[in-house]
Structures are given as C-alpha cells and as structure tokens.
Design a protein around this motif. Structure first.
Motif, mmCIF file in Angstrom:
data_model
loop_
_atom_site.group_PDB
_atom_site.id
_atom_site.type_symbol
_atom_site.label_atom_id
_atom_site.label_comp_id
_atom_site.label_asym_id
_atom_site.label_seq_id
_atom_site.Cartn_x
_atom_site.Cartn_y
_atom_site.Cartn_z
ATOM 1 N N THR A 218 42.426 47.838 25.997
ATOM 2 C CA THR A 218 42.245 48.753 27.128
ATOM 3 C C THR A 218 40.750 48.830 27.406
ATOM 4 O O THR A 218 39.923 48.368 26.605
ATOM 5 N N ARG A 219 40.398 49.416 28.542
ATOM 6 C CA ARG A 219 38.973 49.473 28.894
ATOM 7 C C ARG A 219 38.161 50.075 27.757
ATOM 8 O O ARG A 219 37.129 49.547 27.345
ATOM 9 N N VAL A 279 30.831 41.354 34.212
ATOM 10 C CA VAL A 279 31.716 41.557 33.059
ATOM 11 C C VAL A 279 32.829 42.539 33.409
ATOM 12 O O VAL A 279 34.013 42.279 33.176
ATOM 13 N N ILE A 280 32.441 43.676 33.969
ATOM 14 C CA ILE A 280 33.416 44.730 34.283
ATOM 15 C C ILE A 280 34.418 44.253 35.326
ATOM 16 O O ILE A 280 35.627 44.526 35.229
ATOM 17 N N ASP A 281 33.943 43.525 36.324
ATOM 18 C CA ASP A 281 34.840 43.017 37.365
ATOM 19 C C ASP A 281 35.923 42.108 36.779
ATOM 20 O O ASP A 281 37.050 42.052 37.290
ATOM 21 N N ILE A 282 35.601 41.402 35.709
ATOM 22 C CA ILE A 282 36.570 40.503 35.071
ATOM 23 C C ILE A 282 37.431 41.248 34.056
ATOM 24 O O ILE A 282 38.670 41.200 34.102
ATOM 25 N N VAL A 283 36.792 41.958 33.141
ATOM 26 C CA VAL A 283 37.506 42.530 31.989
ATOM 27 C C VAL A 283 38.415 43.686 32.388
ATOM 28 O O VAL A 283 39.498 43.853 31.812
ATOM 29 N N ASP A 286 43.820 44.492 35.149
ATOM 30 C CA ASP A 286 45.011 44.736 34.334
ATOM 31 C C ASP A 286 45.544 43.458 33.703
ATOM 32 O O ASP A 286 45.958 43.455 32.533
ATOM 33 N N ASP A 287 45.557 42.363 34.450
ATOM 34 C CA ASP A 287 46.082 41.100 33.925
ATOM 35 C C ASP A 287 45.252 40.624 32.737
ATOM 36 O O ASP A 287 45.799 40.104 31.752
ATOM 37 N N VAL A 292 44.730 40.257 26.646
ATOM 38 C CA VAL A 292 44.078 40.623 25.387
ATOM 39 C C VAL A 292 45.114 41.205 24.419
ATOM 40 O O VAL A 292 45.143 40.862 23.228
ATOM 41 N N LYS A 293 45.977 42.071 24.925
ATOM 42 C CA LYS A 293 47.022 42.655 24.075
ATOM 43 C C LYS A 293 47.972 41.586 23.548
ATOM 44 O O LYS A 293 48.392 41.625 22.381
ATOM 45 N N GLU A 294 48.325 40.621 24.395
ATOM 46 C CA GLU A 294 49.209 39.536 23.961
ATOM 47 C C GLU A 294 48.558 38.714 22.849
ATOM 48 O O GLU A 294 49.195 38.372 21.840
ATOM 49 N N LYS A 295 47.286 38.402 23.016
ATOM 50 C CA LYS A 295 46.573 37.625 21.995
ATOM 51 C C LYS A 295 46.448 38.423 20.700
ATOM 52 O O LYS A 295 46.576 37.862 19.602
#
Length: 377
Positions: A218-219, A279-283, A286-287, A292-295
């Motif tokens: 999450t953020r 960085v923020i625009d990418i991270v 939601d996708d 990240v959660k899947e990994k």
C-alpha cells in the motif's frame, strides 16, 4: 587504509552498473540486488522514467532554496496526501532528518517533551533520532542523549497503557521494525495505540522511512492498520534512489510549522522533487500496488514451502521480508549468498532481510529462491 572514515563495514565488492534488479561489480560479475540500496530503489536501478525526469530537470534549474515559491513541491505534496487523512508536507533530505523534524514538531505542538518509542526500533543516527532509537548498540560511546524518551517493549499493550501519562507528547513507532528484525505490529497493539491517541493529548508519529512508498503493498504501511498518525516520516523509496525525505502531517499541525520554526537548505530541491513526483506517479497506481502484493504473496509462499518452520520464521509485510534463523547467525549466509549472486541485508544477528525492488519479476524471485535453497541447504 584509504581516505574514507572506517564507520562502515563495507563488503569487498564495488557495484558499478545496474538495470532493474540486476547489478554488476567492477569485475563484471552480476548479482540479483535484493537490498535495493536498503529499500531505496523501489523502481530498481536506472528506471528509464526516473532517468528521463532527472535529465530533463537538470537542464532547467538545479536549486533555488525555499526562499521562493515552488509549484512542483506543492504538486508533490498534494500527490502524497491525496485520498488520506493527512493534509500537508515538508520536504527534507534523509530519514533521520525527517524524524528529527517530527520530534521537534510534536514537542512544539503539544508543549510536552516525553516521547514513547519501542525496543528494537530504529529512527536514525543524528542525536534526536538516535535518542529515539531504543537500541543500546546505537547509543554506545556518544555520551548523554537527548532527554525524555521512554523505551517500551514493542507489541506490549499493557506496558504502553501503564506508561502513558500527562507528560507524553507522542508515541513514535514503525509499523514494521526493519533494522530491528522485521517485526510487524500486532492488531491488538495498533488498536491500543490508536485508542490512546484518539482519547488523549498524545500525537502519533509513524516512521515510514523504510515501509512507505509501496514497500508493503500500500502507499504507506499504516494504511493496513487502524492507525491514523498525526505525523508520518518518509524517505528511502520516496526518491527511488535520489536523496529526498519528508514529513506529512494533519491539518491540526499546520500552524506549528510556522515561518522560522524549522528549515533545510536542500529540502525540496528541484531535482529531487522531479524524480520523486515520477516515483509517486508510478508507484501509487492501484495496479502497481496490487502487483506488489501478488509478488509479496508469491515469495512468502515460496519461502514457507522451502524453509521448515521449526528452523525458520518468515515474517514481514509486502516486499519487506525477514527470514529468522532459530539457531544460527546469518552473517556467513549473507556472504555465501553474495558469492552465489544474490545480495541481501541483515536485520540483527539472526535475520536475513529481503528488500527486492518493487519491480522485481516473478522469474527473478524464482532465481533468488533457488540461490537461497542452494546456500541454506
């Protein structure tokens, strides 16, 4: 002996090139980098969007100081407080500096001095941040510390309830203690903290220097808990490798950050802000966070399948993962993993810490698991 001070136990390799998760040393050997510069390189090495942002900004203006308006700082602040209860940001240069800022502001805002922190915490090595860090090895040799820090056991709700009185300005903690052993907060402890802070004049400071900017899926890590901090500190992943840090705060703290109350020469530097905004625009998409959660689930399941629970404990949050060895110190294993092409960190004497870039691929995770299997068994 060279011209550098000897305050780091440096590994005997020099990294000279990196793309994504893969780095090369000066001898041409390749490694999977599961340190990410200690949770800094959230988008891996030399991410093309960050390279482009830095190059473009470097041809405009490098530095202006905070004597002048900065629409770019305002935009970055708005991106960081969007869709949460926080409202304002202050930018500086390092996690320790961000924590110093939060400590100062908590004292100034409440008019009180005592701040509760927790055993095995880590908040930095400047005097205030070091004093907030409840680890004797960090304090040793430096003489009197900054006063009025109370150290309590982490995740001990009863000890916390017994310690809070009218002298307490703030409770300061990490949602996952990174340097202290990859120790996540329990739900009971989080509820106790929030109950105390909601019903008394005690601020909540959350140190997200290592856990923030997508590291936990999450953020910010606090978003996965009941905690609603008054102040959040951040660094590391915020710049994806370019030095920048910051403090987010709620609207009630706004007047405490009055002109002259605090400052920094380099904080919010145009180069750093341009990279951080990218960085923020990418991270913060939601996708991206879902991946990240899947990994994180994938690597955790692989580790649980590989390592018997009677000998190892796997814990953490997102892509901040600790492997605790029940009977062995990990330093020799870290060296052997390096020899086999996998770079990892320690987190105390018996915990290996995995901090891959958030952009790590599933194939690279499989490669890392293979190396771990080879070295550990």
């Amino acid at each position: 002996m060279n011209a550098l001070f000897n305050n780091y136990s440096r590994r005997p390799i020099s990294l000279v090139d990196g793309k994504g998760t893969v780095v090369k040393d000066s001898n041409g050997k390749s490694y999977l980098d599961f340190t990410s510069g200690i949770a800094v390189l959230c988008l891996g090495h030399a991410h093309p969007s960050l390279v482009k942002a830095l190059q473009e900004q470097s041809e405009k203006i490098w530095h202006t100081s905070n004597l002048f308006d900065s629409p770019e700082q305002v935009k970055l602040a708005e991106s960081l407080v969007k869709d949460n209860h926080l409202s304002h940001a202050f930018f500086c240069n390092s996690g320790a500096e961000a924590n110093e800022t939060a400590i100062k502001m908590a004292r100034k805002h409440t008019g009180k001095s005592n701040i509760i922190t927790f055993e095995n915490s880590f908040h930095g090595r400047t005097f205030g941040a070091m004093s907030a860090t409840a680890q004797e090895k960090i304090h040793k040799g430096f003489g009197p510390l900054v006063e009025k820090f109370t150290y309590l056991p982490f995740n001990d709700a009863r000890a916390l309830k017994d310690a809070v009185d009218d002298s307490v300005a703030a409770i300061m903690l990490e949602v996952v203690q990174g340097e202290g052993g990859v120790n996540p907060i329990t739900e009971e402890f989080a509820n106790t903290i929030q109950d105390i802070c909601s019903n008394s004049d005690v601020l909540l400071i959350i140190d997200e220097v290592q856990t923030g900017i997508g590291r936990t899926g999450t953020r910010f890590a606090f978003e996965q808990t009941p905690l609603k901090p008054n102040l959040v500190t951040m660094a590391k992943g915020l710049g994806g490798g370019f030095p920048i840090a910051g403090v987010l705060g709620t609207s009630e703290i706004y007047d405490t950050f009055s002109p002259g109350s605090h400052g920094t020469t380099y904080g919010g530097n145009p180069l750093a802000v341009a990279v951080s905004q990218t960085v923020i625009d990418i991270v913060f998409q939601d996708d991206f966070l879902d991946e990240v959660k899947e990994k994180a689930a994938y690597i955790t399941n692989k580790l649980n399948d590989l390592l018997p629970e009677e000998e190892f404990t796997i814990r953490g949050m997102g892509l901040l993962i600790g492997i605790e060895f029940s009977s062995n110190e990990v330093a020799p294993y870290i060296t052997k993993l390096e020899e086999e092409g996998l770079l990892v960190c320690g987190a105390g004497p018996n915990v290996i810490r995995l901090l891959p870039p958030l952009t790590v691929t599933f194939d690279e995770i499989d490669q890392a698991i293979s190396i771990l299997k080879k070295v550990i068994f």
